[in-house]
Scaffold this motif. Sequence first.
Motif, short mmCIF file in Angstrom:
data_model
loop_
_atom_site.label_atom_id
_atom_site.label_comp_id
_atom_site.label_asym_id
_atom_site.label_seq_id
_atom_site.Cartn_x
_atom_site.Cartn_y
_atom_site.Cartn_z
N HIS A 143 0.82 -1.22 0.00
CA HIS A 143 0.00 0.00 0.00
C HIS A 143 0.85 1.28 0.00
CE1 HIS A 143 -3.18 2.84 0.94
NE2 HIS A 143 -2.49 3.23 2.01
N ASP A 144 1.78 1.37 0.93
CA ASP A 144 2.60 2.58 1.04
C ASP A 144 3.46 2.77 -0.20
OD1 ASP A 144 1.46 2.53 3.51
OD2 ASP A 144 3.33 2.45 4.65
N LEU A 145 4.06 1.68 -0.68
CA LEU A 145 4.91 1.77 -1.87
C LEU A 145 4.12 2.22 -3.08
CD1 LEU A 145 7.58 1.27 -3.34
CD2 LEU A 145 6.93 -1.14 -3.57
N ILE A 146 2.92 1.67 -3.26
CA ILE A 146 2.09 2.05 -4.40
C ILE A 146 1.76 3.54 -4.34
CG2 ILE A 146 -0.19 1.78 -5.46
CD1 ILE A 146 -0.11 -1.16 -4.57
N ALA A 147 1.37 4.02 -3.16
CA ALA A 147 1.02 5.42 -3.01
C ALA A 147 2.20 6.32 -3.37
CB ALA A 147 0.55 5.69 -1.59
N ARG A 148 3.37 5.94 -2.92
CA ARG A 148 4.56 6.74 -3.23
C ARG A 148 4.88 6.72 -4.72
NH1 ARG A 148 6.34 4.34 1.80
NH2 ARG A 148 6.47 5.94 3.41
N LYS A 149 4.70 5.56 -5.34
CA LYS A 149 4.97 5.44 -6.76
C LYS A 149 4.02 6.29 -7.59
CE LYS A 149 8.50 2.75 -7.58
NZ LYS A 149 9.62 3.20 -8.46
N VAL A 150 2.74 6.27 -7.22
CA VAL A 150 1.75 7.09 -7.92
C VAL A 150 2.13 8.56 -7.82
CG1 VAL A 150 -0.64 7.88 -7.92
CG2 VAL A 150 -0.15 5.45 -7.68
N ALA A 151 2.52 8.98 -6.63
CA ALA A 151 2.92 10.38 -6.43
C ALA A 151 4.12 10.73 -7.30
CB ALA A 151 3.24 10.63 -4.96
N ALA A 152 5.10 9.83 -7.36
CA ALA A 152 6.29 10.09 -8.17
C ALA A 152 5.97 10.07 -9.66
CB ALA A 152 7.36 9.04 -7.85
N ASN A 153 5.14 9.11 -10.09
CA ASN A 153 4.83 8.97 -11.51
C ASN A 153 3.98 10.12 -12.04
OD1 ASN A 153 6.19 6.53 -11.41
ND2 ASN A 153 4.34 5.29 -11.24
N THR A 154 3.17 10.72 -11.16
CA THR A 154 2.30 11.82 -11.58
C THR A 154 2.85 13.18 -11.15
OG1 THR A 154 0.97 11.57 -9.57
CG2 THR A 154 0.23 10.38 -11.52
#
Length: 221
Positions: A186-197
């Motif tokens: 969960h935490d990793l996905i949220a961080r990745k979305v933030a970085a990718n967008t």
Amino acid sequence: MGRPIPDFGKFLEGLRGSMSLREAAKKSGLSHAYIRDLELERNRSTNDKITPSPDTLKKLSAAYGYSYTELMIKAGHLPGGDTDSQSNGNRLDMDLNHVYFIEIGRKDITYHTEGSNIVHSIDSLLDFSTFLDELEENDFKKMDTDLYVNLNHIRKYDERKGLLFFHEDGTGPRVTISAIRQKKYHDLIARKVAANTEKSLEFSFGKSGNTPTFSAANKHI
């Protein structure tokens, strides 16, 4: 539309293998009676011929660990030409940076990109082991029994439904992740979305007071 392979029901029964009908029902979310009807290719109550829908095939694909695309083709929902198949015994020279997600079946691997799906056979356990190492090196994470997702392409995360999107507006391809994997990443996905967008990450606590949740917000310069 293509044509289903002969004895498609027996093919499904073969995929189930030694798994009991009740176990297959538990894994797929379908009733054991309906799974048996699909294997017999007829509704035993009415004796009418039945064909599984794409949604049913998706559930069976997840339960049996078999490529959804291949299952769609064999059931006649897709013509064989809609998918590029490479089964020449050589390793596929694929740039994983351009792959959104990968489905791994018992005998093949399906690569999903922006514009196409490519199926490649699994030729040896050694190649497969090396392949899994390559996925890890390229930031793919296992999100379900047979599903590996490239986190560098995730643009939207629907936490409530357990959905990952590759377009920020929620259109186009998407994947459903298992509850166990969602909790783990969960935490990793949220961080990745933030970085990718290119959005900042806001941290807050859920109603329980001890469950952290994340949401992406526009960066302020």
